[in-house]
Design an enzyme around this catalytic site. Structure first.
Site: not given
Length: 331
Positions: A148, A173, A282, A305, A314
């Site tokens: 990120r 994150k 990304r 994730h 994706y």
């Protein structure tokens, strides 16, 4: 100096104390400075929207009305409204000690399901070719490691492992750490960048500075660590600045807007019409790994994730047309 209770309302003269309480609580819970600034802004906006009344004298009705107006009148994005909601819930639960019931009647901005913008390998190559120096290296990390934007900008020297060809992303994150691949093509550029960091750090030390910000009170636990080269940012700012949290003069990392502007300019010069941003690199990292046959669970781990369902978006942008289906015309 605090927001007054009772029916006296809230005045500008006595406003800082409540916001100071919010700041203290946010820092105690190790929220980032960006989150702190956002939460303070929403809480101030909520108070002003209700005639400067003290939040303790308001409740679910005022919160629901404020959030509903954001969605209906302000036409804000779903993420913006959710951030405002999180700010107010933090104020009531963590600072005022008031547990709000679930607000079923809040009109929530609908979060549309968007397919991410993805660049082809040729487009990525054209984009990176039009970036120079530090910005070319940073953008290459976004694509080559799937990082990120802020993870790249906050990268520390100690977290780059040339021997294992990996980068340790700290406090990503959700507060999670993870390991991502370090492209061998970037070894030389990264080594040169770290040599530059060592020179800058040496100059700061000679000038009586050289301490970098450390998270979670590590500076108190390890007093000498903040002056060690390993803790310095890989992409330092051009000038030292004062930390808004404690006023200490330090060298922080480079600002994210500089890289964002460089990528936008490179996209235009490369003739790419897609609305590509730093985050698009990304998205392209994940999609190109899927196209190469990489397992989706592995990609989930690399991206950090929490749920594989997030990674599955994706699969809809693979280079096989809509929904991964080959057109019958091509058959």
């Amino acid at each position: 100096m605090s927001y007054a209770g009772g029916n006296e309302g809230v005045t500008e003269a006595n406003s800082p104390r409540l916001l100071d309480q919010v700041r203290s609580r946010l820092r105690l819970r190790h929220y980032s400075l960006r989150t702190e600034q956002a939460y303070i802004g929403w809480i101030r906006r909520f108070i002003l929207a209700n005639g400067k009344r003290h939040p303790r004298d308001m409740g679910v009705m005022e919160v629901e009305a404020f959030l509903s107006r954001l969605a209906t009148d302000g036409k804000v994005a779903a993420g913006t409204q959710n951030q405002a909601l999180s700010s107010l819930l933090f104020l009531y639960r963590e600072v005022l000690g008031v547990e709000l019931p679930w607000m079923e009647t809040v009109v929530r901005a609908k979060r549309p399901r968007r397919v991410p913008v993805v660049l082809s390998r040729d487009e990525v190559g054209r984009l990176l070719a039009r970036l120079d120096g530090q910005y070319a290296l940073m953008a290459s990390l976004l694509y080559g490691a799937g990082m990120r934007l802020m993870e790249c900008i906050r990268l520390r020297v100690k977290d780059v492992d040339f021997g294992r060809n990996e980068i340790c992303v700290r406090d990503g994150k959700g507060g999670k750490d993870r390991r991502v691949p370090l492209p061998k093509k970037l070894h030389e550029s990264l080594r040169l960048q770290m040599e530059r960091v060592a020179v800058i750090h040496g100059e700061d030390l000679a000038a009586g500075f050289g301490a970098v910000w450390l998270p979670h009170a590590l500076a108190r636990k390890y007093p000498s660590a903040q002056r060690e080269l390993g803790w310095q940012y890989v992409f330092p700012a051009a000038q030292r600045s004062r930390d808004p949290r404690d006023g200490t003069e330090r060298r922080h990392h480079v600002g994210e807007t500089q890289l964002q502007r460089a990528v936008r300019s490179a996209r235009i010069r490369a003739g790419i019409v897609k609305p590509a941003t730093c985050h698009t690199l990304r998205h392209s990292f994940a999609t190109h790994l899927l196209e190469a046959g990489q397992d989706i669970r592995t990609i989930q781990e690399l991206l950090g994730h929490k749920d594989v369902a997030t990674t599955q978006i994706y699969t809809h942008v693979l280079n096989r047309g809509g929904m991964g289906v080959v057109s019958p015309l091509d058959r």
